[in-house]
Design a protein around this motif. Structure first.
Motif, PDB file in Angstrom:
ATOM      1  N   ALA A  96       0.838  -1.210   0.000  1.00 14.67           N
ATOM      2  CA  ALA A  96       0.000   0.000   0.000  1.00 14.67           C
ATOM      3  C   ALA A  96       0.869   1.253   0.000  1.00 14.67           C
ATOM      4  O   ALA A  96       0.579   2.236  -0.692  1.00 14.67           O
ATOM      5  N   ALA A  97       1.965   1.234   0.774  1.00 16.54           N
ATOM      6  CA  ALA A  97       2.886   2.374   0.796  1.00 16.54           C
ATOM      7  C   ALA A  97       3.521   2.580  -0.573  1.00 16.54           C
ATOM      8  O   ALA A  97       3.720   3.721  -1.015  1.00 16.54           O
ATOM      9  N   CYS A  98       3.820   1.495  -1.249  1.00  6.11           N
ATOM     10  CA  CYS A  98       4.371   1.592  -2.612  1.00  6.11           C
ATOM     11  C   CYS A  98       3.336   2.203  -3.560  1.00  6.11           C
ATOM     12  O   CYS A  98       3.656   3.092  -4.360  1.00  6.11           O
ATOM     13  N   ALA A  99       2.111   1.719  -3.469  1.00  8.80           N
ATOM     14  CA  ALA A  99       1.057   2.252  -4.341  1.00  8.80           C
ATOM     15  C   ALA A  99       0.822   3.730  -4.079  1.00  8.80           C
ATOM     16  O   ALA A  99       0.570   4.513  -5.018  1.00  8.80           O
ATOM     17  N   ASP A 100       0.929   4.158  -2.841  1.00  3.87           N
ATOM     18  CA  ASP A 100       0.679   5.556  -2.487  1.00  3.87           C
ATOM     19  C   ASP A 100       1.644   6.522  -3.182  1.00  3.87           C
ATOM     20  O   ASP A 100       1.290   7.676  -3.441  1.00  3.87           O
ATOM     21  N   VAL A 101       2.869   6.077  -3.461  1.00  2.00           N
ATOM     22  CA  VAL A 101       3.851   6.961  -4.098  1.00  2.00           C
ATOM     23  C   VAL A 101       4.042   6.621  -5.576  1.00  2.00           C
ATOM     24  O   VAL A 101       4.959   7.126  -6.225  1.00  2.00           O
ATOM     25  N   GLY A 102       3.186   5.740  -6.094  1.00  2.00           N
ATOM     26  CA  GLY A 102       3.223   5.463  -7.525  1.00  2.00           C
ATOM     27  C   GLY A 102       4.244   4.439  -7.967  1.00  2.00           C
ATOM     28  O   GLY A 102       4.626   4.404  -9.140  1.00  2.00           O
ATOM     29  N   VAL A 103       4.708   3.587  -7.053  1.00  2.00           N
ATOM     30  CA  VAL A 103       5.607   2.503  -7.456  1.00  2.00           C
ATOM     31  C   VAL A 103       4.870   1.579  -8.427  1.00  2.00           C
ATOM     32  O   VAL A 103       3.717   1.215  -8.201  1.00  2.00           O
ATOM     33  N   GLU A 104       5.551   1.192  -9.501  1.00  2.00           N
ATOM     34  CA  GLU A 104       4.912   0.381 -10.533  1.00  2.00           C
ATOM     35  C   GLU A 104       5.125  -1.111 -10.348  1.00  2.00           C
ATOM     36  O   GLU A 104       4.302  -1.918 -10.802  1.00  2.00           O
TER      37      GLU A 104
END
Length: 325
Positions: free
Chosen positions: A188-196
């Protein structure tokens, strides 16, 4: 045919840190095949994570030298050598030799698309959140950054990196450093900053949680993915597979793995161990099949071998024929 085996050490620019530890140099093994008129070269990086070492790989090549020099085909290599890194160096040297003998590039001989310039990821070594934020600011002009994570403080690292590199695409490599307990939180933390894409969030062999967890980020197998025999167990857990020649045992099985993965609906990432342009050159031939390219090894060294692959920033040019292929 004459076989020559050599060990080389290449200093890293600074140090390189992942969740399992740090190093300041790379130790590679090179293979040269000569037929009297042509010479083929290959390079591998024995990796202790896969229970392969430089002495072990060198010894395996030396023990098989008479059989190799008597004449070996790509299909013979797995029966001649056990370590996958040794297979890789020999397979790539044989491709290079065949290309020079035929006067044709390897991509043509292998039935691959002609490689074109391609953008590679640029890796930020694992460090404190503040240090990784500073590294991201310095690399913020690069279009694709790969973040080494897998320790406490990863959420803060992600926020600082995104703040300091707002225009860069981001991918993450946790190197087996997360757990089933914090997996949902970290994805979720990755998704929050746009990690692909996230590589290998959980330890290989302990990644069953990936079958049931929902995610907004592509999850890619690395340490869990080796050759064709590992592919079936990835289905249902991973969305993509990171293909590295030192894991597959060379370009020949890497091509087969890439095509099989595509047939099964998996995305393709082409990756590397930290090494010189000689190791990147055969892997580069897989870039037309790949969704993500991570072949920045030479960019992280103090110096590369000569001749070398040219990097225009993060734009990687096809390998020159006098290097390989």
């Amino acid at each position: 045919m004459r076989l020559t085996i050599a060990e080389e050490r290449w200093p890293i620019a600074g140090s390189f840190t992942i969740s399992r530890g740090s190093k300041t140099e790379v130790h590679v093994v090179t293979v040269t095949l000569a037929d009297g008129g042509h010479v083929g070269n290959g390079e591998c990086v024995p990796y202790p994570r896969y229970e392969e070492t430089v002495p072990q790989v060198t010894a395996a090549l030396e023990a098989a030298s008479s059989r190799i020099e008597a004449g070996v085909s790509h299909g013979d290599i797995a029966s001649v050598l056990t370590p996958h890194a040794a297979r890789n160096a020999l397979d790539c040297a044989l491709w290079d030799l065949r290309a020079k003998q035929a006067g044709k590039p390897v991509w043509q001989l292998a039935g691959l698309p002609e490689p074109k310039p391609a953008v590679t990821a640029y890796t930020l070594s694992l460090d404190t959140p503040e240090a990784m934020g500073e590294a991201a600011a310095k690399a913020s002009a690069r279009p694709l950054l790969k973040l080494k994570l897998g320790r406490g403080g990863d959420a803060e690292r992600l926020k600082l990196i995104r703040r300091n590199a707002p225009a860069s695409r981001l991918i993450v490599d946790a190197n087996e450093g997360w757990t089933a307990d914090n997996l949902a939180q970290m994805l979720a933390a990755c998704a929050d900053v746009g990690v692909e894409l996230v590589e290998q969030p959980l330890p290989a062999g302990n990644d069953e949680a990936l079958r049931t967890i929902s995610r907004a980020v592509t999850v890619c197998a690395d340490e869990s993915a080796h050759g064709l025999d590992s592919l079936a167990q990835l289905i249902g857990k991973y969305d993509a597979i990171n293909i590295k020649l030192d894991k597959t045992g060379g370009l020949t099985p890497a091509i087969a793995l890439a095509r099989a993965a595509q047939e099964r609906g998996l995305g393709i990432m082409v990756g590397c161990m930290l090494a010189t342009s000689l190791a990147m050159a055969p892997a580069f031939l897989l870039t037309p099949l790949a969704d993500v390219i991570d072949l920045d090894g030479p960019l992280l060294l103090k110096q590369d071998r000569v001749p070398a692959i040219r990097f225009d920033g993060s734009l990687m040019q096809p390998p020159p024929p006098d290097l390989w292929g």
